[in-house]
Design a protein around this motif. Structure first.
Motif: not given
Length: 261
Positions: A217, A221-222, A225, A232, A235
């Motif tokens: 996860n 997300v990385r 993003a 994302q 975040w």
């Protein structure tokens, strides 16, 4: 003029209710998700919204499922009955997707895992916030944006990190609605029993799956993003990736709280 009730109003996405429908922004994977939703309807899975097309503003149209969801969902899985119902819902969903054949031009938000890892279509974000409840019973499963072909354990590991939960006592009691620190081992075993996954005598493999999913996860997300996807990107800018990595470290250091003795 048709009234639109705002259900979610984030900078990256506004979700509105229009009568008995929900309208959401179209994504590159929307067409594939709609094919999945039509399959779920065809096989008689009663908990998913129905895909109703695209409206005149270019938004996807889904049927509205009445009930409590979002932050209200956390309290529903604290008690044993809610936890078991949550696990059984995931099992029913997985079983319903096992026969789904994605279209040739299928697009998934995170991309699919290796083909030999494909057992079902994972929901990808199976948490208490994406279940719709009426009283103590789940009546809906929503937000399929992160669905993808994968092994069942991906969804199982993802869900367990939130509902075992793989979180410290302070977060459990302050944010996740637990009146006292939970018995994490018993909750993990109860979830597995509700899903019908395995004998509850040995949970080490399940703990491994949770930690693998936590690490995965972080990378998902990385990746989103870095590609500029929201939320994302925001975040990541706000330090969320560091928070996720700290949670992985907590899980590794406290796995004894979950494993059978």
């Amino acid at each position: 003029m048709t009234n639109e009730d705002v259900l979610q109003d984030h900078a990256h996405r506004q979700v509105v209710r229009v009568g008995d429908t929900v309208r959401r922004p179209v994504q590159p994977w929307t067409e594939t998700v709609h094919a999945l939703l039509r399959h779920l309807e065809a096989v008689g899975f009663p908990y998913a919204p129905r895909a109703l097309g695209i409206d005149e503003k270019g938004r996807e149209v889904l049927s509205y499922i009445d009930g409590e969801s979002g932050p209200l969902g956390w309290a529903k899985v604290v008690e044993d009955d809610g936890l078991t119902a949550f696990a059984r819902l995931l099992r029913e969903y997985h079983d319903a997707t096992a026969s789904f054949v994605p279209p040739d031009n299928a697009a998934w938000a995170f991309g699919a895992t290796e083909s030999n890892d494909r057992e079902v279509i994972c929901h990808g974000d199976f948490g208490p916030w994406n279940v719709v409840w009426q009283g103590q019973q789940p009546v809906g499963l929503i937000d399929f944006d992160f669905a993808r072909p994968a092994a069942r354990l991906h969804d199982i590991g993802y869900a367990l990190q939130y509902i075992a939960p793989f979180r410290d006592d302070t977060e459990c009691t302050r944010w996740l609605r637990y009146p006292q620190p939970p018995d994490r081992r018993r909750r993990l075993q109860r979830f597995c029993a509700g899903y019908g996954l395995l004998s509850t005598a040995d949970t080490a493999d399940i703990v491994d799956a949770v930690i693998r999913e936590q690490r995965a996860n972080v990378e998902r997300v990385r990746r989103l993003a870095d590609a500029g996807h929201e939320p994302q990107a925001t975040w990541a800018a706000d330090g969320y990736l560091r928070d996720l990595e700290e949670k992985v470290a907590w899980s590794q250091a406290h796995r004894h709280l979950f494993e059978s003795g």
